[in-house]
Design a protein around this motif. Sequence first.
Motif, PDB file in Angstrom:
ATOM      1  N   VAL A  94       0.320   2.070  -3.527  1.00 28.36           N
ATOM      2  CA  VAL A  94      -1.078   2.444  -3.740  1.00 28.36           C
ATOM      3  C   VAL A  94      -1.276   3.884  -3.300  1.00 28.36           C
ATOM      4  CG1 VAL A  94      -3.478   1.969  -3.144  1.00 28.36           C
ATOM      5  CG2 VAL A  94      -1.893   0.073  -3.473  1.00 28.36           C
ATOM      6  N   GLN A  95      -0.685   4.232  -2.181  1.00 32.54           N
ATOM      7  CA  GLN A  95      -0.800   5.608  -1.703  1.00 32.54           C
ATOM      8  C   GLN A  95      -0.062   6.575  -2.623  1.00 32.54           C
ATOM      9  OE1 GLN A  95       1.104   6.530   2.099  1.00 32.54           O
ATOM     10  NE2 GLN A  95      -0.606   7.877   2.606  1.00 32.54           N
ATOM     11  N   GLY A 122      -1.077  -1.436   6.588  1.00 31.11           N
ATOM     12  CA  GLY A 122      -0.935  -1.261   5.152  1.00 31.11           C
ATOM     13  C   GLY A 122       0.424  -1.615   4.622  1.00 31.11           C
ATOM     14  N   CYS A 145       0.807  -1.226   0.000  1.00 35.45           N
ATOM     15  CA  CYS A 145       0.000   0.000   0.000  1.00 35.45           C
ATOM     16  C   CYS A 145       0.836   1.269   0.000  1.00 35.45           C
ATOM     17  CB  CYS A 145      -0.958  -0.004   1.191  1.00 35.45           C
ATOM     18  SG  CYS A 145      -2.473  -0.960   0.877  1.00 35.45           S
ATOM     19  N   CYS A 179      -3.294  -5.605   1.148  1.00 40.18           N
ATOM     20  CA  CYS A 179      -2.883  -4.543   2.064  1.00 40.18           C
ATOM     21  C   CYS A 179      -3.990  -3.540   2.316  1.00 40.18           C
ATOM     22  CB  CYS A 179      -1.644  -3.824   1.533  1.00 40.18           C
ATOM     23  SG  CYS A 179      -1.957  -2.757   0.096  1.00 40.18           S
ATOM     24  N   LEU A 180      -4.981  -3.475   1.434  1.00 36.70           N
ATOM     25  CA  LEU A 180      -6.106  -2.568   1.636  1.00 36.70           C
ATOM     26  C   LEU A 180      -6.878  -2.920   2.895  1.00 36.70           C
ATOM     27  CD1 LEU A 180      -7.429  -2.495  -2.044  1.00 36.70           C
ATOM     28  CD2 LEU A 180      -6.174  -0.654  -0.894  1.00 36.70           C
ATOM     29  N   GLY A 235      -5.830  -2.810   7.211  1.00 42.92           N
ATOM     30  CA  GLY A 235      -5.325  -1.950   6.156  1.00 42.92           C
ATOM     31  C   GLY A 235      -6.022  -0.610   6.145  1.00 42.92           C
ATOM     32  N   TRP A 275      -8.926   6.993   0.109  1.00 45.91           N
ATOM     33  CA  TRP A 275      -8.697   5.554   0.214  1.00 45.91           C
ATOM     34  C   TRP A 275      -9.908   4.748  -0.235  1.00 45.91           C
ATOM     35  CZ3 TRP A 275      -4.490   2.873   0.188  1.00 45.91           C
ATOM     36  CH2 TRP A 275      -3.306   3.432   0.651  1.00 45.91           C
ATOM     37  N   SER A 332      -0.617  -5.513  -3.078  1.00 46.41           N
ATOM     38  CA  SER A 332      -1.369  -4.268  -3.233  1.00 46.41           C
ATOM     39  C   SER A 332      -2.874  -4.472  -3.150  1.00 46.41           C
ATOM     40  CB  SER A 332      -1.005  -3.601  -4.565  1.00 46.41           C
ATOM     41  OG  SER A 332      -1.130  -4.515  -5.641  1.00 46.41           O
TER      42      SER A 332
END
Length: 677
Positions: free
Chosen positions: A405-406, A524, A402, A513-514, A615, A417, A510
């Motif tokens: 992702v962030q 995360g 993540c 981890c959410l 997450g 998010w 990915s």
Amino acid sequence: MSWTLILTLSLLAAADAIQNTPSHRGALQLSQDAADLKDLRRKEMLRIFSGGRCLGAPPKDFGDLGNSLSEEACKQRCLNDSGCNFAVLNRANGACTSYTRCSDFRTVPTMVTWRKDGALGSSEDGGEDSGDSSDEVPWRKDGALGSSEDGGEDSGDSSDEVTWRKDGALGRSEDGGEDGGDSSDEVTWRKDGAPDSSEDGGEDSGGSGDEDSAAGRVEEDEEQPLRRSFDSPSWMMQCPSGATLTTRCMSSHLYDTIVDQVQQLMRRLSSRCDTNSCDQADFLGCVVRMAGHDFMDFDPATGTGGSDACTNMEHEDNGGLAECLFDSAPALHEVYGRICDEVSLADFLVIAAEALMSFSAVGQNQASLARAFKSGFRFGRTTAAEGCRLSARNLPSPQESCDDVQRVFVRALGLNWAEAAALMGVHTLGRAEPRNSGFSGWWTSPEESRQFDNSYFVAMFAKGWCREVNVNRCSQAEARLGLCVVKHQWQRCDVNRDQLGQGHEMMLDSDLCLAFGDARGGNGKLKAREDSCCAWVHTSEPDFAMRDVVRANKNKFCSVQCGSRVRGIGDGGAFDCGDDSLSQRVRELEACCFFEEARSDCRTPGLGNDFRPGGPAVEDVRRFASDEGAWLRVFTRAWKKVTENGQAGSLGAWISAGGSEPHRSEIVLVAETQPFS
């Protein structure tokens, strides 16, 4: 004894002594090494086609020699394989494929083909080549004198040529027209940072004078990098009538026409899905992934990138995308070629993805999603052909969990998010294949992988997950040499996982981890390469309602039907989903983590407050798993945002079929609609 005999014996003894000295033995070894080296050189791989592969299916499977390989590693594996006479490397993803015969070629810009020296040539009769021309790689300046002085067809096989020219200089022939041969087989290079051949995507306007001046600049700037111009989607999606770079106007009817024709491509594919193949799922996943990888390179600092049909098709993260654009049947270029003089490729890729997502939606959401996409669509995206080589570097790495992702979804694309998690829901379509990404498996079952629904989120919580290491079988030696990158992922580890005939199901860092944290208490940061744990939840946590999630999974939890009894799971008692008793919690643990020997828990939202939070989008994932309409409402809002990034003020509304004025009555903001119930 005669002096002659004595002299002869002395010479023989001396010769024997010399042969046993270290220096002589070393000389013999050097001689043998030279002979071995000479023999090895006779067994080298000779490049015979850059920009294409052997025609037809390979005798084994695509990527049978390995995935995520470099050119040298691919050639070496063919040399080590007695059954390999030809090696084909997909430079986009490193998939290396062996062929025993190669009598014809198919043009694929991201591929290169070698022949093992001493093997049969590439002639159709399977015999030896009549000359050495097939082994040569001739270079010439494109637009200069061709292979034959009269400009006619080459006497040899011109498809084996690799041609460079500075983009913007003289075109493919001295008179600016098309070559007499097949220009699609050429591999064109241009100086990085130089302007494109033409702004409108048509033929070059330069003449022979430009070619002469360009020749001098190339010689003066030899150390400057050259790059291929076929690294962007626009190179593959050629427009016979001349592509428009920006859609100037679009009617509601034209949008509907494109949607209908793209959906017709889907209808031509078999609807059969099994554990090994699902043609519709593969095509859906490819088209939607193409649109996603296009908009994920948006750079908010410069306002560049986004949905501009510009991404490096040779980058390993874009492996396999060429198949649905050009290198398959059906492919998107069939539809694009009919409207490319009206609609930019940048707009077309967005419409194509919307067409297939609505086509694959389930029940009443099919029509609702189609209306939401159409009402929210704005045209006017400009196709970019410059800077595509570096654009893919902004794509998120699945193995960075993540954090990436962030970096991409939240910071670069401007999503929260909930929206980032909703957008990740496109993973419900298609699958990961080793030959494309190094990862392997379906995110959901094969049948569900051709349906645009919330099964991705349901699977995250209604099934158990444990890590699967080195799925691409990259050895330590190869990894140290940089020949491949070790790939780790998550696989289903609940009871009866693959025995159900549903195929190998997986998740990436990915994805999980959410909802889940790492085994060390992080938030995360879940990574398969570091965390040996089981990702699962209880069904009975009062502040984490799982009832609707289980119901969305056909009243099953971790492969066990609620209310049934399963021997070997806990005490064998009734599997009462939602029961908070200790015995049921043990049954759920053993059912969800059946194949996780350590039974170590990833930081999980259903194991008590000491383990919270999970997450960064854990509540959103649970909400989307429980309510498909809630997910689609957030998804359409996020989709509109990410496909319009970088297009501020440049996108237009529909026009009526009979005039040029905007037809305002058709415009409904997606954020204001509630189409899903």
